[in-house]
Design an enzyme around this catalytic site. Structure first.
Site, PDB file in Angstrom:
ATOM      1  N   GLY A 133      44.764  39.268  30.387  1.00 10.27           N
ATOM      2  CA  GLY A 133      43.493  39.746  29.868  1.00 10.27           C
ATOM      3  C   GLY A 133      43.245  39.579  28.394  1.00 10.27           C
ATOM      4  O   GLY A 133      42.121  39.780  27.929  1.00 10.27           O
TER       5      GLY A 133
ATOM      6  N   CYS B  13      18.397  22.484  38.011  1.00  7.65           N
ATOM      7  CA  CYS B  13      17.096  23.139  38.179  1.00  7.65           C
ATOM      8  C   CYS B  13      17.239  24.649  38.306  1.00  7.65           C
ATOM      9  O   CYS B  13      16.988  25.235  39.359  1.00  7.65           O
ATOM     10  CB  CYS B  13      16.365  22.519  39.359  1.00  7.65           C
ATOM     11  SG  CYS B  13      16.029  20.790  39.027  1.00  7.65           S
TER      12      CYS B  13
ATOM     13  N   GLU C 203      50.840  38.450  32.869  1.00 10.00           N
ATOM     14  CA  GLU C 203      50.053  37.456  33.610  1.00 10.00           C
ATOM     15  C   GLU C 203      48.960  36.854  32.720  1.00 10.00           C
ATOM     16  O   GLU C 203      47.770  36.961  33.012  1.00 10.00           O
ATOM     17  CB  GLU C 203      49.391  38.125  34.832  1.00 10.00           C
ATOM     18  CG  GLU C 203      50.366  38.794  35.775  1.00 10.00           C
ATOM     19  CD  GLU C 203      49.678  39.716  36.791  1.00 10.00           C
ATOM     20  OE1 GLU C 203      48.459  40.003  36.632  1.00 10.00           O
ATOM     21  OE2 GLU C 203      50.357  40.132  37.734  1.00 10.00           O
ATOM     22  N   PRO C 204      49.341  36.214  31.613  1.00 13.09           N
ATOM     23  CA  PRO C 204      48.308  35.665  30.723  1.00 13.09           C
ATOM     24  C   PRO C 204      47.647  34.426  31.325  1.00 13.09           C
ATOM     25  O   PRO C 204      48.312  33.620  31.978  1.00 13.09           O
ATOM     26  CB  PRO C 204      49.111  35.273  29.473  1.00 13.09           C
ATOM     27  CG  PRO C 204      50.461  34.910  30.013  1.00 13.09           C
ATOM     28  CD  PRO C 204      50.706  35.859  31.154  1.00 13.09           C
TER      29      PRO C 204
HETATM   30  C1  PLP Z   1      42.375  37.013  36.091  1.00 14.38           C
HETATM   31  C2  PLP Z   1      43.680  37.748  36.128  1.00 14.38           C
HETATM   32  C3  PLP Z   1      44.641  37.553  35.133  1.00 14.38           C
HETATM   33  C4  PLP Z   1      44.406  36.665  33.934  1.00 14.38           C
HETATM   34  O1  PLP Z   1      43.383  37.095  33.120  1.00 14.38           O
HETATM   35  P1  PLP Z   1      43.178  36.379  31.684  1.00 14.38           P
HETATM   36  O2  PLP Z   1      42.050  37.126  31.108  1.00 14.38           O
HETATM   37  O3  PLP Z   1      42.848  34.961  31.952  1.00 14.38           O
HETATM   38  O4  PLP Z   1      44.435  36.540  30.928  1.00 14.38           O
HETATM   39  C5  PLP Z   1      45.854  38.191  35.257  1.00 14.38           C
HETATM   40  N1  PLP Z   1      46.120  39.007  36.301  1.00 14.38           N
HETATM   41  C6  PLP Z   1      45.228  39.231  37.284  1.00 14.38           C
HETATM   42  C7  PLP Z   1      45.584  40.124  38.392  1.00 14.38           C
HETATM   43  C8  PLP Z   1      43.978  38.611  37.227  1.00 14.38           C
HETATM   44  O5  PLP Z   1      43.088  38.849  38.189  1.00 14.38           O
END
Ligand code: PLP
Length: 419
Positions: A240, A343, A275-276
């Site tokens: 995130g 469009c 989880e980047p």
């Molecule tokens: C989308 C998502 C991420 C990655 O988010 P980023 O904003 O791209 O870092 C990580 N974990 C989960 C569960 C997600 O849905």
């Protein structure tokens, strides 16, 4: 920091002029910089280096290109996947099954089965129902599925509503107040090894305080579970972290984020998982486009480019800003609207924006298009699926072909009863 720079007055990806690429591939085309991707992967890892035990799973949905995944696999990254298709991409790219985390509220029976058979490292369960189903699948296959329970911490990430995931009204995870009893019940099921908790409050996060609040709540929950004699060895803190889309935007850096995590979670005695997505891929890519024509407008000229909302959906979907730059800027600027040919009025990249002067036939780029760019592309208006290129120093390769409208047309048929 990225490797898209003007050299001799012309925008390059690393050492390759973007014009040289688009001459061969046509436009629009996504161009990724290997050096930028590598740099971001290392900076993010380095930012977490004070933590004792870390696992990084790249969020495949932000950029699932096979070459991008291979590069990250070589950097020691695992994958956070949200479908069987993404899982198979991660494995095809060389990521180890044990380094794959499977997230998502709607994993189907078939997907859970395939993932158990593949031996992936962690399922992030989004409900008790999913856990019960997974336990049955794993037990029937004589396997044990390692799991974390995704918790909805009811924290507002203060980002765009469509990418906010951690408020109680969002569909993700189990409610915070029910998490402990669900975790206890799932821990008793054969076929499951409940090993931790997961949280992800949203994307393009520009203020670390909501994440900090969420992590503090997760730490309390972890302690409560351990107090009940339950095992919690892994804490998945999601992704995130935002990136600057506008020149001059100030966002928290990976180092700021790492320091916050160390302060809150450094003493948890758990493996911390991350989880980047965007922060790795966002400014590693640009979308190169050609100006089709400039047409007069009531207030400002309309710069009509050959890229559209089907190629880069973020402005239409999230009102997102992407900086626009001419590939050969003259130094002069104008105020204009930038739109694609589709469009829909939502096929708009910029309104009343001060941009480099461009005219018909000129090339331009939308910057910071490496995340949630090509992956969201579609063929609306019977347009091609946009190709992707990766640059490495002075060489470059096509890493995803353009898929022509004719190929898509060939996959359709008219039933004979219609004739
Ligand atoms: C989308 C998502 C991420 C990655 O988010 P980023 O904003 O791209 O870092 C990580 N974990 C989960 C569960 C997600 O849905």
């Amino acid at each position: 920091m990225d490797h898209f720079e003007l050299k001799n007055g012309e925008l390059h990806a690393e050492d390759v002029p973007l014009a040289a690429i688009s001459r061969e591939t046509g436009t629009p085309v996504y161009v990724y910089s290997r050096a930028t991707l590598t740099r971001h992967a290392r900076v993010f890892r380095e930012a977490l280096s004070a933590l004792p035990s870390v696992h990084i799973a790249f969020a495949v949905k932000s950029n699932p290109n096979l070459a991008v995944l291979r590069l990250l696999a070589r950097e020691g990254y695992g994958a956070d996947v949200v479908s069987e298709g993404e899982m198979n991409r991660a494995l095809a790219a060389g990521m180890k099954a044990e380094d794959v985390v499977f997230s998502g509220v709607g994993k189907t029976h078939a997907e859970l089965t395939a993932a158990v058979k593949a031996g992936i490292g962690q399922f992030n369960l989004e409900s008790e129902e999913e856990g019960i189903e997974l336990a049955e699948i794993a037990a029937s296959l004589g396997k044990t599925a390692s799991c974390a329970l995704r918790v909805n911490p009811d924290v507002d990430a203060k980002t765009h509503a469509k990418i906010s995931t951690g408020k109680s009204e969002n569909k993700f995870g189990v409610p915070y107040d029910l998490a402990a009893e669900i975790y206890a019940r799932l821990s008793a099921l054969p076929g499951l090894e409940m090993r931790g908790l997961a949280v992800h409050i949203g994307s393009q996060i520009s203020d670390l305080e909501p994440s900090r609040q969420a992590f503090l709540k997760m730490g309390e929950l972890m302690k409560a579970l351990r107090g009940q004699g339950l095992s919690v060895t892994h804490m998945d803190l999601g992704g995130g972290l935002g990136v600057p889309y506008k020149a001059g935007d100030q966002l928290p850096t990976p180092a700021d984020y790492g320091a916050m995590v160390a302060e809150v979670a450094g003493g948890w005695g758990a493996t911390l998982m991350f989880e980047p997505g965007r922060v790795i891929t966002g400014n590693s890519g640009v979308l190169v486009t050609e100006v089709v024509r400039v047409k007069q407008g009531a207030n400002h000229p309309w710069v009509v480019v050959d890229a559209a909302m089907n190629d880069l959906a973020r402005p239409a979907m999230y009102d997102a800003w992407h900086d626009f730059m001419a590939v050969k800027p003259s130094g002069e600027t104008m105020t204009a609207n930038i739109v694609g040919p589709i469009c829909e009025s939502s096929d708009t990249f910029a309104m009343a924006r001060e941009i480099d002067v461009v005219k018909k036939g000129d090339l331009g780029v939308f910057r910071t298009a490496g995340a949630y760019g090509a992956t969201m592309a579609n063929t609306y208006n019977s347009r091609a699926l946009v190709p992707e290129v990766m640059v490495d120093g002075d060489k470059w390769s096509l890493v995803a072909n353009r898929i022509d409208p004719a190929t898509i047309l060939a996959a359709e048929q008219v039933p004979e009863w219609l004739d």
